[in-house]
Scaffold this motif. Structure first.
Motif, PDB file in Angstrom:
ATOM      1  N   ASP A   1       0.814  -1.217   0.000  1.00 34.75           N
ATOM      2  CA  ASP A   1       0.000   0.000   0.000  1.00 34.75           C
ATOM      3  C   ASP A   1       0.845   1.262   0.000  1.00 34.75           C
TER       4      ASP A   1
ATOM      5  N   GLU B   1     -14.435  -0.667   4.644  1.00 29.51           N
ATOM      6  CA  GLU B   1     -13.909   0.692   4.700  1.00 29.51           C
ATOM      7  C   GLU B   1     -14.631   1.566   3.678  1.00 29.51           C
TER       8      GLU B   1
ATOM      9  N   ASP C   1      -2.762   9.123   7.220  1.00 22.58           N
ATOM     10  CA  ASP C   1      -3.551   8.184   6.429  1.00 22.58           C
ATOM     11  C   ASP C   1      -3.439   8.625   4.968  1.00 22.58           C
TER      12      ASP C   1
ATOM     13  N   HIS D   1      -6.697   4.540  13.575  1.00 23.79           N
ATOM     14  CA  HIS D   1      -6.481   5.812  12.892  1.00 23.79           C
ATOM     15  C   HIS D   1      -6.690   6.853  13.969  1.00 23.79           C
TER      16      HIS D   1
HETATM   17  C1  BGC Z   1      -6.968   3.450   5.052  1.00 21.38           C
HETATM   18  C2  BGC Z   1      -5.803   3.014   5.920  1.00 21.38           C
HETATM   19  C3  BGC Z   1      -4.847   2.191   5.097  1.00 21.38           C
HETATM   20  C4  BGC Z   1      -4.411   2.996   3.883  1.00 21.38           C
HETATM   21  C5  BGC Z   1      -3.436   2.260   3.002  1.00 21.38           C
HETATM   22  C6  BGC Z   1      -6.532   4.075   3.751  1.00 21.38           C
HETATM   23  O1  BGC Z   1      -7.620   4.167   2.887  1.00 21.38           O
HETATM   24  O2  BGC Z   1      -7.791   4.316   5.776  1.00 21.38           O
HETATM   25  O3  BGC Z   1      -6.282   2.280   7.006  1.00 21.38           O
HETATM   26  O4  BGC Z   1      -3.757   1.775   5.869  1.00 21.38           O
HETATM   27  O5  BGC Z   1      -5.544   3.297   3.112  1.00 21.38           O
HETATM   28  O6  BGC Z   1      -4.029   1.219   2.347  1.00 21.38           O
END
Ligand code: BGC
Length: 700
Positions: free
Chosen positions: A49, A438, A246, A168
């Motif tokens: 990520d 999410e 974030d 968060h």
């Molecule tokens: C989320 C985080 C996550 C980040 C990276 C964001 O959309 O709120 O929790 O770690 O993305 O994927």
């Protein structure tokens, strides 16, 4: 590389060698594989990520970050296999620090195997809003329970030489409008509820990173919030690591930097060229930049990712699946068991109807950046959300348990067929699900679609109906009095079906307890309606108006979860801390002793638990405190617990130590924790609404 020096000394040595450009490189990301600007350096990323460059000439590695809430999100070039563990909320339902450690250690091992050195996980926002789509990624509604479990998880994850985090930070308690919402909460409530969970997680786990949240808190965005970042986290709690934003949660250069944001992710809109210029123009002091860099380096030395460089290896799949099943078994809550409907007797049962969407093949998981790839397939990009079902088949696991029974399946969509099957079977087991993710909240607490109707119809056809819930968090159950058994399996992970079958057939005696209240209806919540962005707010956001743009007033304050229902004297469907077993327990012999400690008076509670039934089992004995009336607190707060394993007929004495802070309130004027003089009651029992033992002590 002199490991006899402290992480801080080592960080200091590196810092002295860095050029301004190298410092800037360390404090921002290189883009995200999920959109937005990326730099050519992204080619060096492992595919996670987030990715930040290191300083190769000084041996400082790149940060390879991967979402890992309940398992490693994906393993990029390394074969895309990871073990999905039960959801984080499920992992809290075992109230077991050792299990939390096992959870973190497994994820840490798989992160390393797959070429990552930093974890994006450890979500511990409180379940203040039950409709929050991320409650499955969090640790429930009680700050002491949530903080303890997340603390042990991150502690053991970091033991694998992973740089771990909590997120968060803070009060990211709803997803609707998360990037523009301002969470409004008084200072005392903030410290005693949402921030206390982080504080405890910090003390136990010593995470090396904190992710600040998308939302604002009391007027300032979390990632430029002087109070949350500098005053509380860094100064009061003595946090030595770094704060990263974030994804896209950075809103400024100088303001964010001064407030304590150390790293921008995933790119460099504010912390790249803009930061360099701000430093050169004297708008951001060099000492402030140095502090950001020193914190990042200190975290890299402290977590061990420099001394233990990335070295990919093969994931131990078999071991992971055993652990996942075992953790799920400890997390599944038995909510109702009328007339001994459960456990099922494999020798006696002749026919079983398994009913429910996908129950022939798979079980649901939670979506968003926490989404783990299911075995044998890739999860879809979460921007195009889709329900991801793990190939763990309730139908097959149940059939394997009852080789002499006729086990048949119906999807459930065809109501007449489902009810006919239920009618012709001895037992009907209905699997229902609620998908959450999410970036979205659920519209209400009902099971989605026609699942309530399905349960009603099956229960009308067969009084011996057992409902298995696969939900992110709490749901309402209009059919509660019509079924004979209810099992909450949450998002149960890679081996969920075997775990459920082991509970249903009694190979495992359930021991988990709810980390969240199940309300009767939304009307009983502090806010029957959620506050969501109005069309004007949405337009203002589109027009680029700086936020936060709308307030959510958490005016229930201290009364989060059970504290609300208790204070308002509202009935609940299933209380916080509730969970049944196939045996029974009795409580006796409550005593409390107090003693002075740093921070005030601590209490040691002693009690005995007896297994009064005919099976071995594990009981979670819960300890609550009622503070003196002058403290102005909700009726009861959880202050400790003990998991005690007992053979049939066995009695054990258990001791629970309660530290002074857990018997304190946050005094806004003195800006610190304090104990209020007066009479304290200690109540002990099996759930927040079943506390048969009580004793008192006085504090001067
Ligand atoms: C989320 C985080 C996550 C980040 C990276 C964001 O959309 O709120 O929790 O770690 O993305 O994927």
């Amino acid at each position: 590389m002199n490991t006899s020096l402290t992480p801080d000394q080592r960080a200091g040595l590196v810092l002295k060698e860095l050029t301004l450009d190298e410092k800037i490189l360390l404090i921002h990301g290189q883009g995200s594989p999920f959109g937005g600007p990326v730099s050519p350096n992204i080619l060096l990323s492992n595919g996670g990520d987030g990715f930040s460059l290191g300083v190769p000439r000084l041996g400082i590695p790149a940060l390879q970050m991967i979402g890992s809430a309940y398992g490693v999100r994906f393993s990029a070039t390394n074969g895309r296999y990871s073990t999905a563990l039960p959801s984080n909320l499920a992992s809290t339902a075992n109230w077991n620090p050792e299990a939390a450690c096992e959870y973190g250690a497994l994820i840490g091992r798989e992160e390393r195997a797959q070429g990552y050195n930093m974890s994006l996980a450890g979500g511990v926002d409180l379940a203040r809003e039950y409709r929050n789509g991320r409650n499955f990624e969090y640790h429930g509604e009680d700050p002491i329970l949530a903080g303890t479990i997340v603390g042990h998880r991150v502690r053991c994850e970091q033991d694998q030489h992973i740089l771990g985090e909590l997120k968060h930070y803070a009060v990211n308690d709803q997803e609707s409008g998360r990037g523009i919402v301002n969470s409004v909460l008084g200072k005392r409530a903030l410290r005693e509820t949402d921030l206390l969970a982080f504080e405890i997680g910090n003390e136990i786990g010593h995470p090396w990173a904190y992710m600040c949240a998308y939302n604002g808190i009391n007027g300032d965005y979390s990632c430029e919030n002087q109070y949350a970042l500098n005053d509380v986290l860094k100064k009061e709690w003595g946090f030595q690591g770094f704060v990263l934003s974030d994804w896209g949660g950075t809103h400024s250069t100088a303001k964010a930097s001064a407030a304590g944001l150390d790293m921008e992710q995933p790119d460099e809109g504010f912390y790249g060229a803009a930061m360099k210029k701000a430093v050169q123009d004297g708008k951001v002091p060099m000492a402030e930049l140095d502090d950001h860099v020193r914190r990042i380096l200190r975290a890299e030395f402290g977590s061990g990712i420099i001394d233990y460089p990335i070295h990919k290896f093969v994931v131990n799949v078999e071991e992971g699946l055993v652990i996942s099943r075992h953790l799920a078994e400890q997390s599944i809550v038995l909510l109702k068991n009328e007339l001994g409907a459960l456990p099922l007797d494999a020798a006696k049962v002749t026919s079983i109807a398994v009913i429910g969407e996908h129950a022939d093949e798979s079980m649901i998981s939670g979506g968003g950046s926490a989404q783990v790839d299911p075995e044998g397939s890739f999860a879809p990009a979460w921007e195009n959300p889709a329900h991801v079902w793990f190939p763990t088949s309730p139908f097959k696991s149940i059939a394997a348990k009852a080789p002499h029974a006729q086990v048949k399946f119906q999807f459930g969509a065809n109501l007449p067929a489902a009810t006919a099957l239920a009618k012709s079977s001895q037992v009907a087991i209905v699997f229902v699900h609620q998908w959450t993710s999410e970036a979205m909240d659920v519209p209400n607490l009902s099971l989605p679609g026609d699942q309530d109707k399905l349960i009603e119809a099956v229960a009308a056809a067969n009084p011996n109906t057992i409902v298995v819930l696969e939900t992110g968090a709490a749901v309402t159950m209009p059919w509660v009095n019509k079924v004979s058994g209810i099992v909450e399996a949450w998002y149960a992970g890679s081996k969920g079906a075997d775990a459920v079958a082991n509970i249903l057939f009694g190979d495992v005696n359930p021991s988990a307890k709810l980390p969240i209240t199940f309300p009767v209806s939304e009307a009983d919540l502090p806010h029957p309606q959620m506050t969501v962005p109005t069309p004007e707010v949405v337009k203002a956001e589109k027009d680029g108006k700086p936020g936060p743009l709308f307030d959510v007033n958490y005016d229930e304050g201290l009364k989060v979860g059970y504290k609300w229902f208790d204070a308002e004297k509202k009935p609940v469907l299933f209380p916080f801390g509730f969970g049944l077993s196939y045996t029974s327990y009795s409580y006796s012999g409550l005593k409390v002793a107090t003693g002075a400690q740093a921070g005030g008076t601590a209490a040691t509670v002693t009690l005995s638990v007896k297994n009064t039934g005919s099976r071995a089992g594990t009981e979670i004995a819960e300890v609550y405190a009622t503070l003196p009336a002058s403290a102005g607190e909700p009726p009861n707060r959880l202050v400790g617990w003990s998991r005690v394993s007992l053979k049939s007929g066995e009695t054990k004495e258990v001791k629970v130590t309660i530290e002074p802070k857990y018997l304190s309130i946050f005094d806004e004027t003195a800006n610190g924790w304090k104990q209020v003089p007066g009479i304290y009651s200690i109540r002990v029992g099996a759930s927040s609404r079943d506390l048969p033992l009580v004793t008192t002590f006085a504090l001067q």
